[in-house]
Design a protein around this motif. Structure first.
Motif, PDB file in Angstrom:
ATOM      1  N   SER A 209       0.828  -1.207   0.000  1.00  0.00           N
ATOM      2  CA  SER A 209       0.000   0.000   0.000  1.00  0.00           C
ATOM      3  C   SER A 209       0.860   1.254   0.000  1.00  0.00           C
ATOM      4  O   SER A 209       0.541   2.235  -0.677  1.00  0.00           O
ATOM      5  N   TYR A 210       1.947   1.208   0.741  1.00  0.00           N
ATOM      6  CA  TYR A 210       2.862   2.358   0.779  1.00  0.00           C
ATOM      7  C   TYR A 210       3.438   2.629  -0.607  1.00  0.00           C
ATOM      8  O   TYR A 210       3.406   3.759  -1.099  1.00  0.00           O
ATOM      9  N   TYR A 211       3.935   1.575  -1.247  1.00  0.00           N
ATOM     10  CA  TYR A 211       4.558   1.777  -2.556  1.00  0.00           C
ATOM     11  C   TYR A 211       3.531   2.074  -3.646  1.00  0.00           C
ATOM     12  O   TYR A 211       3.828   2.810  -4.583  1.00  0.00           O
ATOM     13  N   LEU A 212       2.338   1.523  -3.541  1.00  0.00           N
ATOM     14  CA  LEU A 212       1.302   1.861  -4.509  1.00  0.00           C
ATOM     15  C   LEU A 212       0.843   3.305  -4.335  1.00  0.00           C
ATOM     16  O   LEU A 212       0.516   3.979  -5.306  1.00  0.00           O
ATOM     17  N   GLY A 213       0.817   3.787  -3.095  1.00  0.00           N
ATOM     18  CA  GLY A 213       0.485   5.190  -2.847  1.00  0.00           C
ATOM     19  C   GLY A 213       1.528   6.125  -3.434  1.00  0.00           C
ATOM     20  O   GLY A 213       1.200   7.174  -3.992  1.00  0.00           O
ATOM     21  N   ILE A 214       2.790   5.742  -3.306  1.00  0.00           N
ATOM     22  CA  ILE A 214       3.866   6.548  -3.901  1.00  0.00           C
ATOM     23  C   ILE A 214       3.740   6.574  -5.417  1.00  0.00           C
ATOM     24  O   ILE A 214       3.970   7.601  -6.050  1.00  0.00           O
ATOM     25  N   SER A 215       3.349   5.427  -6.009  1.00  0.00           N
ATOM     26  CA  SER A 215       3.245   5.367  -7.467  1.00  0.00           C
ATOM     27  C   SER A 215       1.993   6.056  -8.008  1.00  0.00           C
ATOM     28  O   SER A 215       1.865   6.225  -9.209  1.00  0.00           O
ATOM     29  N   GLY A 216       1.046   6.434  -7.130  1.00  0.00           N
ATOM     30  CA  GLY A 216      -0.092   7.218  -7.575  1.00  0.00           C
ATOM     31  C   GLY A 216      -1.433   6.519  -7.498  1.00  0.00           C
ATOM     32  O   GLY A 216      -2.447   7.127  -7.840  1.00  0.00           O
ATOM     33  N   LEU A 217      -1.481   5.255  -7.077  1.00  0.00           N
ATOM     34  CA  LEU A 217      -2.765   4.576  -6.939  1.00  0.00           C
ATOM     35  C   LEU A 217      -3.452   5.072  -5.683  1.00  0.00           C
ATOM     36  O   LEU A 217      -2.904   5.008  -4.593  1.00  0.00           O
ATOM     37  N   ARG A 218      -4.661   5.577  -5.850  1.00  0.00           N
ATOM     38  CA  ARG A 218      -5.383   6.151  -4.714  1.00  0.00           C
ATOM     39  C   ARG A 218      -5.775   5.086  -3.720  1.00  0.00           C
ATOM     40  O   ARG A 218      -6.014   3.940  -4.071  1.00  0.00           O
ATOM     41  N   ILE A 219      -5.897   5.472  -2.470  1.00  0.00           N
ATOM     42  CA  ILE A 219      -6.180   4.523  -1.401  1.00  0.00           C
ATOM     43  C   ILE A 219      -7.576   3.917  -1.516  1.00  0.00           C
ATOM     44  O   ILE A 219      -7.815   2.804  -1.060  1.00  0.00           O
ATOM     45  N   GLN A 220      -8.516   4.597  -2.157  1.00  0.00           N
ATOM     46  CA  GLN A 220      -9.857   4.049  -2.321  1.00  0.00           C
ATOM     47  C   GLN A 220      -9.825   2.778  -3.174  1.00  0.00           C
ATOM     48  O   GLN A 220     -10.615   1.869  -2.971  1.00  0.00           O
ATOM     49  N   ASN A 221      -8.927   2.717  -4.145  1.00  0.00           N
ATOM     50  CA  ASN A 221      -8.831   1.554  -5.018  1.00  0.00           C
ATOM     51  C   ASN A 221      -8.063   0.411  -4.366  1.00  0.00           C
ATOM     52  O   ASN A 221      -8.264  -0.748  -4.720  1.00  0.00           O
ATOM     53  N   GLN A 222      -7.187   0.712  -3.440  1.00  0.00           N
ATOM     54  CA  GLN A 222      -6.325  -0.310  -2.860  1.00  0.00           C
ATOM     55  C   GLN A 222      -7.084  -1.305  -2.006  1.00  0.00           C
ATOM     56  O   GLN A 222      -6.703  -2.471  -1.931  1.00  0.00           O
ATOM     57  N   THR A 223      -8.157  -0.891  -1.367  1.00  0.00           N
ATOM     58  CA  THR A 223      -8.886  -1.809  -0.490  1.00  0.00           C
ATOM     59  C   THR A 223      -9.576  -2.920  -1.264  1.00  0.00           C
ATOM     60  O   THR A 223      -9.880  -3.968  -0.696  1.00  0.00           O
ATOM     61  N   ILE A 224      -9.813  -2.713  -2.538  1.00  0.00           N
ATOM     62  CA  ILE A 224     -10.414  -3.752  -3.372  1.00  0.00           C
ATOM     63  C   ILE A 224      -9.343  -4.483  -4.165  1.00  0.00           C
ATOM     64  O   ILE A 224      -9.323  -5.712  -4.212  1.00  0.00           O
ATOM     65  N   LEU A 225      -8.444  -3.736  -4.762  1.00  0.00           N
ATOM     66  CA  LEU A 225      -7.467  -4.331  -5.666  1.00  0.00           C
ATOM     67  C   LEU A 225      -6.345  -5.087  -4.957  1.00  0.00           C
ATOM     68  O   LEU A 225      -5.931  -6.143  -5.429  1.00  0.00           O
ATOM     69  N   LEU A 226      -5.856  -4.580  -3.865  1.00  0.00           N
ATOM     70  CA  LEU A 226      -4.698  -5.182  -3.217  1.00  0.00           C
ATOM     71  C   LEU A 226      -4.986  -6.582  -2.671  1.00  0.00           C
ATOM     72  O   LEU A 226      -4.227  -7.511  -2.967  1.00  0.00           O
ATOM     73  N   PRO A 227      -6.058  -6.811  -1.899  1.00  0.00           N
ATOM     74  CA  PRO A 227      -6.325  -8.187  -1.459  1.00  0.00           C
ATOM     75  C   PRO A 227      -6.601  -9.134  -2.628  1.00  0.00           C
ATOM     76  O   PRO A 227      -6.162 -10.286  -2.610  1.00  0.00           O
ATOM     77  N   ALA A 228      -7.318  -8.651  -3.641  1.00  0.00           N
ATOM     78  CA  ALA A 228      -7.597  -9.503  -4.803  1.00  0.00           C
ATOM     79  C   ALA A 228      -6.303  -9.872  -5.532  1.00  0.00           C
ATOM     80  O   ALA A 228      -6.133 -11.015  -5.972  1.00  0.00           O
ATOM     81  N   ALA A 229      -5.381  -8.926  -5.644  1.00  0.00           N
ATOM     82  CA  ALA A 229      -4.103  -9.205  -6.299  1.00  0.00           C
ATOM     83  C   ALA A 229      -3.265 -10.195  -5.488  1.00  0.00           C
ATOM     84  O   ALA A 229      -2.627 -11.089  -6.055  1.00  0.00           O
ATOM     85  N   VAL A 230      -3.267 -10.051  -4.172  1.00  0.00           N
ATOM     86  CA  VAL A 230      -2.508 -10.977  -3.321  1.00  0.00           C
ATOM     87  C   VAL A 230      -3.093 -12.381  -3.423  1.00  0.00           C
ATOM     88  O   VAL A 230      -2.356 -13.370  -3.540  1.00  0.00           O
ATOM     89  N   ILE A 231      -4.412 -12.492  -3.397  1.00  0.00           N
ATOM     90  CA  ILE A 231      -5.061 -13.806  -3.511  1.00  0.00           C
ATOM     91  C   ILE A 231      -4.770 -14.427  -4.879  1.00  0.00           C
ATOM     92  O   ILE A 231      -4.423 -15.609  -4.977  1.00  0.00           O
ATOM     93  N   ALA A 232      -4.889 -13.643  -5.939  1.00  0.00           N
ATOM     94  CA  ALA A 232      -4.636 -14.165  -7.287  1.00  0.00           C
ATOM     95  C   ALA A 232      -3.182 -14.603  -7.448  1.00  0.00           C
ATOM     96  O   ALA A 232      -2.907 -15.668  -8.018  1.00  0.00           O
ATOM     97  N   ALA A 233      -2.252 -13.808  -6.944  1.00  0.00           N
ATOM     98  CA  ALA A 233      -0.834 -14.174  -7.044  1.00  0.00           C
ATOM     99  C   ALA A 233      -0.532 -15.428  -6.230  1.00  0.00           C
ATOM    100  O   ALA A 233       0.236 -16.297  -6.669  1.00  0.00           O
ATOM    101  N   SER A 234      -1.138 -15.557  -5.079  1.00  0.00           N
ATOM    102  CA  SER A 234      -0.905 -16.732  -4.239  1.00  0.00           C
ATOM    103  C   SER A 234      -1.463 -17.999  -4.879  1.00  0.00           C
ATOM    104  O   SER A 234      -0.823 -19.049  -4.855  1.00  0.00           O
ATOM    105  N   LEU A 235      -2.653 -17.894  -5.448  1.00  0.00           N
ATOM    106  CA  LEU A 235      -3.239 -19.060  -6.112  1.00  0.00           C
ATOM    107  C   LEU A 235      -2.457 -19.437  -7.367  1.00  0.00           C
ATOM    108  O   LEU A 235      -2.287 -20.626  -7.668  1.00  0.00           O
TER     109      LEU A 235
END
Length: 136
Positions: free
Chosen positions: A86-112
């Motif tokens: 979240s810290y690095y995505l915030g630095i890169s410009g991704l707003r925090i409103q999008n991170q609560t949906i995208l970040l867990p989904a990305a972690v789950i998809a990468a893990s699977l």
């Protein structure tokens, strides 16, 4: 192999549901003046943000660790990964409103995807090693 994996996931889904109910009960005890809907939303948020990604991260170690151990260790790992990402995505410009949906989904998809890749890799390694020799 995929059928065994799905059966194991169905069996462990009971533990995830129990963790959700326990989280609701703990939050209701802590915030006894709040309504049940608000408590349920808070528990669902914690499950989505930390528990489910952590469970997916720890699927790789399902032969070595029990379900409860993987839930606790995975939740802590997901908290760390979410905070750092979240810290690095915030630095890169991704707003925090999008991170609560995208970040867990990305972690789950990468893990699977990692789990699927390691399942494909293991039978190849076993066939290259050959059958085990019986001990005399």
């Amino acid at each position: 192999m995929p059928n065994e994996f799905l059966q194991a996931l169905r069996k462990e889904a009971k533990y995830l549901a129990a963790a959700f109910v326990i989280a609701i009960i703990m939050l209701k005890v802590a915030f006894y003046r709040e309504d049940l809907l608000g408590i349920t939303k808070a528990a669902a948020s914690v499950m989505w943000l930390f528990v489910l990604p952590g469970y997916a991260i720890m699927l790789h170690w399902r032969e070595n660790l029990g379900v409860i151990e993987r839930l606790f260790a995975g939740t802590v790992a997901a908290m760390a990964i979410s905070g750092i990402a979240s810290y690095y995505l915030g630095i890169s410009g991704l707003r925090i409103q999008n991170q609560t949906i995208l970040l867990p989904a990305a972690v789950i998809a990468a893990s699977l995807a990692w789990q699927k890749f390691s399942e494909r890799k293991n039978p190849q390694q076993q066939s290259q090693q050959g059958p085990e020799q019986p001990k005399a």
